[in-house]
Scaffold this active site. Structure first.
Site, PDB file in Angstrom:
ATOM      1  N   LYS A 198       0.863  -1.181   0.000  1.00 13.01           N
ATOM      2  CA  LYS A 198       0.000   0.000   0.000  1.00 13.01           C
ATOM      3  C   LYS A 198       0.899   1.231   0.000  1.00 13.01           C
ATOM      4  O   LYS A 198       1.980   1.217   0.602  1.00 13.01           O
ATOM      5  CB  LYS A 198      -0.853   0.003   1.280  1.00 13.01           C
ATOM      6  CG  LYS A 198      -2.063   0.877   1.206  1.00 13.01           C
ATOM      7  CD  LYS A 198      -3.254   0.157   0.601  1.00 13.01           C
ATOM      8  CE  LYS A 198      -4.458   1.057   0.497  1.00 13.01           C
ATOM      9  NZ  LYS A 198      -5.634   0.358  -0.028  1.00 13.01           N
ATOM     10  N   GLY A 241     -25.477   2.403   3.417  1.00 13.83           N
ATOM     11  CA  GLY A 241     -24.633   3.026   2.395  1.00 13.83           C
ATOM     12  C   GLY A 241     -24.961   2.502   1.011  1.00 13.83           C
ATOM     13  O   GLY A 241     -24.735   1.330   0.708  1.00 13.83           O
ATOM     14  N   VAL A 242     -25.552   3.376   0.188  1.00 13.59           N
ATOM     15  CA  VAL A 242     -25.843   2.958  -1.193  1.00 13.59           C
ATOM     16  C   VAL A 242     -25.035   3.813  -2.163  1.00 13.59           C
ATOM     17  O   VAL A 242     -25.561   4.489  -3.034  1.00 13.59           O
ATOM     18  CB  VAL A 242     -27.371   2.983  -1.512  1.00 13.59           C
ATOM     19  CG1 VAL A 242     -28.061   1.803  -0.866  1.00 13.59           C
ATOM     20  CG2 VAL A 242     -28.016   4.299  -1.076  1.00 13.59           C
ATOM     21  N   GLY A 243     -23.715   3.795  -1.968  1.00 11.68           N
ATOM     22  CA  GLY A 243     -22.790   4.450  -2.895  1.00 11.68           C
ATOM     23  C   GLY A 243     -22.528   3.498  -4.049  1.00 11.68           C
ATOM     24  O   GLY A 243     -23.424   2.765  -4.477  1.00 11.68           O
ATOM     25  N   VAL A 261     -20.817   0.574  -4.358  1.00 17.49           N
ATOM     26  CA  VAL A 261     -21.033  -0.856  -4.100  1.00 17.49           C
ATOM     27  C   VAL A 261     -22.470  -1.116  -3.643  1.00 17.49           C
ATOM     28  O   VAL A 261     -23.158  -2.001  -4.153  1.00 17.49           O
ATOM     29  CB  VAL A 261     -20.025  -1.358  -3.031  1.00 17.49           C
ATOM     30  CG1 VAL A 261     -20.349  -2.780  -2.606  1.00 17.49           C
ATOM     31  CG2 VAL A 261     -18.608  -1.277  -3.575  1.00 17.49           C
TER      32      VAL A 261
HETATM   33  P1  NAD Z   1     -18.838   5.149  -1.877  1.00 15.50           P
HETATM   34  O1  NAD Z   1     -18.164   6.306  -1.268  1.00 15.50           O
HETATM   35  O2  NAD Z   1     -19.254   5.186  -3.291  1.00 15.50           O
HETATM   36  O3  NAD Z   1     -20.132   4.749  -1.020  1.00 15.50           O
HETATM   37  C1  NAD Z   1     -20.208   4.845   0.363  1.00 15.50           C
HETATM   38  C2  NAD Z   1     -21.582   5.380   0.699  1.00 15.50           C
HETATM   39  O4  NAD Z   1     -21.767   5.354   2.117  1.00 15.50           O
HETATM   40  C3  NAD Z   1     -21.794   6.836   0.238  1.00 15.50           C
HETATM   41  O5  NAD Z   1     -22.971   6.936  -0.519  1.00 15.50           O
HETATM   42  C4  NAD Z   1     -21.885   7.599   1.567  1.00 15.50           C
HETATM   43  O6  NAD Z   1     -22.760   8.719   1.475  1.00 15.50           O
HETATM   44  C5  NAD Z   1     -22.434   6.533   2.487  1.00 15.50           C
HETATM   45  N1  NAD Z   1     -22.247   6.798   3.908  1.00 15.50           N
HETATM   46  C6  NAD Z   1     -21.174   7.381   4.522  1.00 15.50           C
HETATM   47  N2  NAD Z   1     -21.383   7.417   5.846  1.00 15.50           N
HETATM   48  C7  NAD Z   1     -22.588   6.852   6.063  1.00 15.50           C
HETATM   49  C8  NAD Z   1     -23.350   6.599   7.228  1.00 15.50           C
HETATM   50  N3  NAD Z   1     -22.916   6.946   8.444  1.00 15.50           N
HETATM   51  N4  NAD Z   1     -24.562   5.995   7.106  1.00 15.50           N
HETATM   52  C9  NAD Z   1     -25.022   5.638   5.872  1.00 15.50           C
HETATM   53  N5  NAD Z   1     -24.340   5.859   4.737  1.00 15.50           N
HETATM   54  C10 NAD Z   1     -23.131   6.456   4.834  1.00 15.50           C
HETATM   55  O7  NAD Z   1     -17.852   3.907  -1.618  1.00 15.50           O
HETATM   56  P2  NAD Z   1     -17.928   2.456  -2.256  1.00 15.50           P
HETATM   57  O8  NAD Z   1     -16.935   2.371  -3.355  1.00 15.50           O
HETATM   58  O9  NAD Z   1     -19.337   2.085  -2.501  1.00 15.50           O
HETATM   59  O10 NAD Z   1     -17.354   1.586  -1.057  1.00 15.50           O
HETATM   60  C11 NAD Z   1     -18.144   1.292   0.078  1.00 15.50           C
HETATM   61  C12 NAD Z   1     -17.318   0.478   1.059  1.00 15.50           C
HETATM   62  O11 NAD Z   1     -16.867  -0.717   0.420  1.00 15.50           O
HETATM   63  C13 NAD Z   1     -16.058   1.179   1.574  1.00 15.50           C
HETATM   64  O12 NAD Z   1     -15.823   0.759   2.905  1.00 15.50           O
HETATM   65  C14 NAD Z   1     -14.968   0.630   0.656  1.00 15.50           C
HETATM   66  O13 NAD Z   1     -13.710   0.667   1.284  1.00 15.50           O
HETATM   67  C15 NAD Z   1     -15.440  -0.793   0.491  1.00 15.50           C
HETATM   68  N6  NAD Z   1     -14.965  -1.453  -0.726  1.00 15.50           N
HETATM   69  C16 NAD Z   1     -15.244  -0.927  -1.957  1.00 15.50           C
HETATM   70  C17 NAD Z   1     -14.807  -1.586  -3.091  1.00 15.50           C
HETATM   71  C18 NAD Z   1     -15.134  -1.071  -4.475  1.00 15.50           C
HETATM   72  O14 NAD Z   1     -14.950  -1.826  -5.439  1.00 15.50           O
HETATM   73  N7  NAD Z   1     -15.617   0.142  -4.600  1.00 15.50           N
HETATM   74  C19 NAD Z   1     -14.072  -2.784  -2.991  1.00 15.50           C
HETATM   75  C20 NAD Z   1     -13.813  -3.309  -1.717  1.00 15.50           C
HETATM   76  C21 NAD Z   1     -14.260  -2.625  -0.601  1.00 15.50           C
END
Ligand code: NAD
Length: 358
Positions: free
Chosen positions: A80, A179-181, A183
């Protein structure tokens, strides 16, 4: 405390610090293990208040990548990079060019990619000085956004947990998604298509509205998601979602989601186990994203185009590994996160022995 005494050090092969006077770049590249192959893990840009905190984070994250890559059965080790700085105000093309030169000096023992605070556009600048960069756009080997593959792995993992824990299929099962970002939204779509009922929450109101409109999910305030009546709780926001306080409120017998570092502490994992809940270790179930990135590294190394079939085969293998973790945990009456760590360490040690004997 010296570097070697840090609890996060745990057998790191190399820790490289670089300073570039012209751009002010201060970066630490931690290489935990190259036993299974070159170390791979993203680059995080964060305004760490001290270099010690940056080092701790780099060490912790690189070791986690070794474990994640081993559980995804990738021919990659763990590493990392962290750049000390504010990604909103201190990013420049020259800074990332200097970062590329730093990666190059690690001599191919570390492949970088994006992470918090770093975008594909930033990596384009790094790429001018090193070929050890994944996550770029617009070339035949490019893997694109990893989130749909991450979500697919989590979807299959949840289905596996529901079959094992509740002896049923997803149709009619209620899943609470925090969290509906990237993933969480893809996961919601897949669960909806499989007939699951959804309860969702996000601090971003536009995101919840959009997902609810598509899937008919019930929306609750962000702080109330822990109280939702559900069969599965899927943390897909930030780390530490499962802690002493939230565990009292979560009723779901299954915890399986995409966020990294879901357990606030290892003790919480033991408590989940003592309560008879099924926890899918986060770094196993969310390994789809790194598999996708590994597909890009593989294609770049071979001078080939990205091979989606290879990614699909690895994703299938990841589910076998999750099944193995759950089987062993049941047989040995131990928490799943401990079993996962043990399997990861054994895979890394096995590769190291093989390498030493060759
Ligand atoms: P993202 O930032 O697109 O989505 C995260 C979502 O969580 C956002 O919509 C944010 O508004 C929401 N959020 C933040 N705090 C919150 C809370 N207190 N309550 C409810 N919602 C909240 O990120 P992502 O890419 O979707 O990743 C989500 C998680 O998965 C992270 O922990 C990331 O490290 C992990 N992850 C992602 C990937 C990937 O391929 N993107 C791979 C492995 C792990």
């Amino acid at each position: 405390m010296t570097l070697f005494d840090s609890p996060a050090f745990e057998g790191h092969e190399g820790v490289h610090s670089f300073f570039d006077e012209r751009t002010g770049l201060r970066t630490i590249i931690a290489v935990h293990s190259t036993a299974r192959g070159p170390a791979a893990g993203g680059c995080r840009m964060w305004p760490y208040p001290t270099a010690e905190l940056a080092l701790e984070d780099a060490l912790r994250l690189s070791r986690a990548m070794s474990y994640k890559n081993a559980m995804a059965d990738l021919e990659l080790g763990g590493g990392k990079a962290v750049i000390i700085g504010d990604s909103r105000t201190q990013k420049t093309p020259a800074l990332f060019e200097a970062f590329g030169r730093a990666v190059e000096r690690v001599g191919g023992r570390y492949w970088t990619a994006e992470d918090v605070g770093v975008s594909p556009a930033d990596l384009t600048h790094a790429r001018r000085h090193t070929r050890y960069v994944a996550g770029l756009e617009g070339h035949p080997a490019a893997s694109g956004d990893p989130s749909p593959v991450t979500a697919e792995g989590i979807f299959r993992g949840i289905r596996l947990c529901v079959r094992r824990g509740l002896s049923r299929d997803l149709d009619g099962v209620t899943v609470a998604i925090q969290g509906v970002g990237h993933v969480g939204a893809y996961l919601a779509d897949k669960l909806h298509a499989a007939g699951a009922k959804l309860v969702i929450a996000d601090v971003n109101e536009a995101a919840v509205r959009e997902v609810a409109a598509r899937t008919g999910a019930k929306v609750v305030p962000a702080a109330a998601i822990f109280d939702a009546q559900a069969d599965v709780f899927a943390p897909c926001a930030l780390g530490g979602a499962i802690n002493e306080e939230t565990l009292q409120r979560i009723s779901a017998p299954i915890i399986a989601g995409g966020a990294n570092n879901q357990l606030a502490s290892p003790e919480i994992g033991r408590e989940l186990f003592a309560q008879g809940r099924l926890y899918a270790p986060d770094y196993v179930i969310n390994g789809g994203g790194i598999i996708n990135v590994a597909g890009e590294i593989r294609a770049l190394e071979r001078g080939e185009a990205f091979d989606a079939a290879w990614v699909e085969a690895k994703l299938g293998r990841l589910m076998d590994t999750l099944d193995e973790v759950l089987d062993r945990a049941r047989q040995e009456k131990r928490p799943t996160h401990e079993v996962a760590n043990e399997i990861a360490r054994a895979r890394i040690a096995g590769a190291a022995e093989k390498k030493a004997a060759a």
